[in-house]
Write a protein that holds these residues in place. Structure first.
Motif, mmCIF file in Angstrom:
data_model
loop_
_atom_site.group_PDB
_atom_site.id
_atom_site.type_symbol
_atom_site.label_atom_id
_atom_site.label_comp_id
_atom_site.label_asym_id
_atom_site.label_seq_id
_atom_site.Cartn_x
_atom_site.Cartn_y
_atom_site.Cartn_z
ATOM 1 N N ILE A 105 0.531 -0.814 -13.422
ATOM 2 C CA ILE A 105 1.623 -1.215 -14.286
ATOM 3 C C ILE A 105 2.494 -2.275 -13.373
ATOM 4 N N ALA A 106 2.971 -1.800 -12.429
ATOM 5 C CA ALA A 106 3.760 -2.904 -11.354
ATOM 6 C C ALA A 106 3.003 -4.103 -11.165
ATOM 7 N N ALA A 107 1.841 -4.038 -10.905
ATOM 8 C CA ALA A 107 1.051 -5.358 -10.353
ATOM 9 C C ALA A 107 1.056 -6.216 -11.640
ATOM 10 N N ASN A 108 0.427 -5.930 -12.572
ATOM 11 C CA ASN A 108 0.417 -6.506 -13.604
ATOM 12 C C ASN A 108 1.580 -7.140 -14.483
ATOM 13 N N THR A 109 2.585 -6.210 -14.343
ATOM 14 C CA THR A 109 3.990 -6.627 -14.865
ATOM 15 C C THR A 109 4.769 -7.753 -14.171
ATOM 16 N N LEU A 110 4.355 -7.529 -12.837
ATOM 17 C CA LEU A 110 4.905 -8.912 -12.139
ATOM 18 C C LEU A 110 4.002 -10.002 -12.147
ATOM 19 N N ILE A 111 2.795 -10.006 -12.018
ATOM 20 C CA ILE A 111 1.672 -11.206 -11.880
ATOM 21 C C ILE A 111 1.638 -11.756 -13.150
ATOM 22 N N VAL A 112 1.101 -10.891 -14.359
ATOM 23 C CA VAL A 112 0.627 -11.446 -15.316
ATOM 24 C C VAL A 112 1.744 -12.344 -16.292
ATOM 25 N N PRO A 113 2.980 -12.295 -16.010
ATOM 26 C CA PRO A 113 4.102 -13.085 -16.898
ATOM 27 C C PRO A 113 4.148 -14.309 -16.026
#
Length: 167
Positions: A105-113
């Motif tokens: 959740i954290a990795a994607n919420t920080l990187i994907v945006p």
């Protein structure tokens, strides 16, 4: 020794294939990419809780999925790396069941945006994309992933026997 390596490769390949199929399903429904994302495949990011074979499996599954769904190069690279970081984090937190979905959740919420904003140039702001991607990840990893974790926990000795993490 040879059997455990074979099992590791088979599990990783199966997880990669499942990730691809589930992403293609979400993509067919218009849910896999862009600002609002609900990848069913992200529920699989809890699998490192059970086996380290899930780490390369998830990474390759995401990489292949991004290529098949027409993602641009930056998304293929950094989106896949976000999944890899999330999978590694889940493996590191495998002794804490309730924390298992937090790393993806954290990795994607920080990187994907950042990918959406800088690579795709989608209109919107980074905080907005963090909100939309974060909600999708909470639903995929936090809700669906934890449901999957509880279901698989009943059968882990049959599914992940040779590579099951010691609890």
């Amino acid at each position: 020794m040879k059997n455990s390596k074979t099992l590791f490769l088979a599990q990783a390949a199966l997880i990669a294939a499942l990730y691809v199929v589930l992403t293609l399903l979400a993509n067919a429904l218009g849910l896999a990419n862009y600002a609002v994302q609900l990848r069913f495949s992200e529920a699989l990011t809890i699998l490192p809780f059970f086996t380290p074979a899930a780490i390369p499996g998830l990474f390759l599954g995401c990489l292949i999925s991004n290529l098949l769904t027409g993602a641009i190069l930056w998304d293929v690279i950094f989106g896949s790396l976000a999944t890899l970081l999330g999978a590694m984090g889940t493996y590191l937190l495998r002794r804490h069941k309730w924390l298992a979905p937090l790393p993806p959740i954290a990795a994607n919420t920080l990187i994907v945006p950042l990918i959406l904003y800088f690579a795709y140039r989608i209109p919107g702001s980074i905080p907005y994309f963090m909100l939309t991607v974060g909600i999708g990840e909470i639903l995929s990893c936090g809700v669906l992933g934890m449901l999957l974790l509880f279901l698989l926990q009943k059968y882990k000795k049959y599914i992940f026997s040779a590579t099951a993490a010691k609890k």
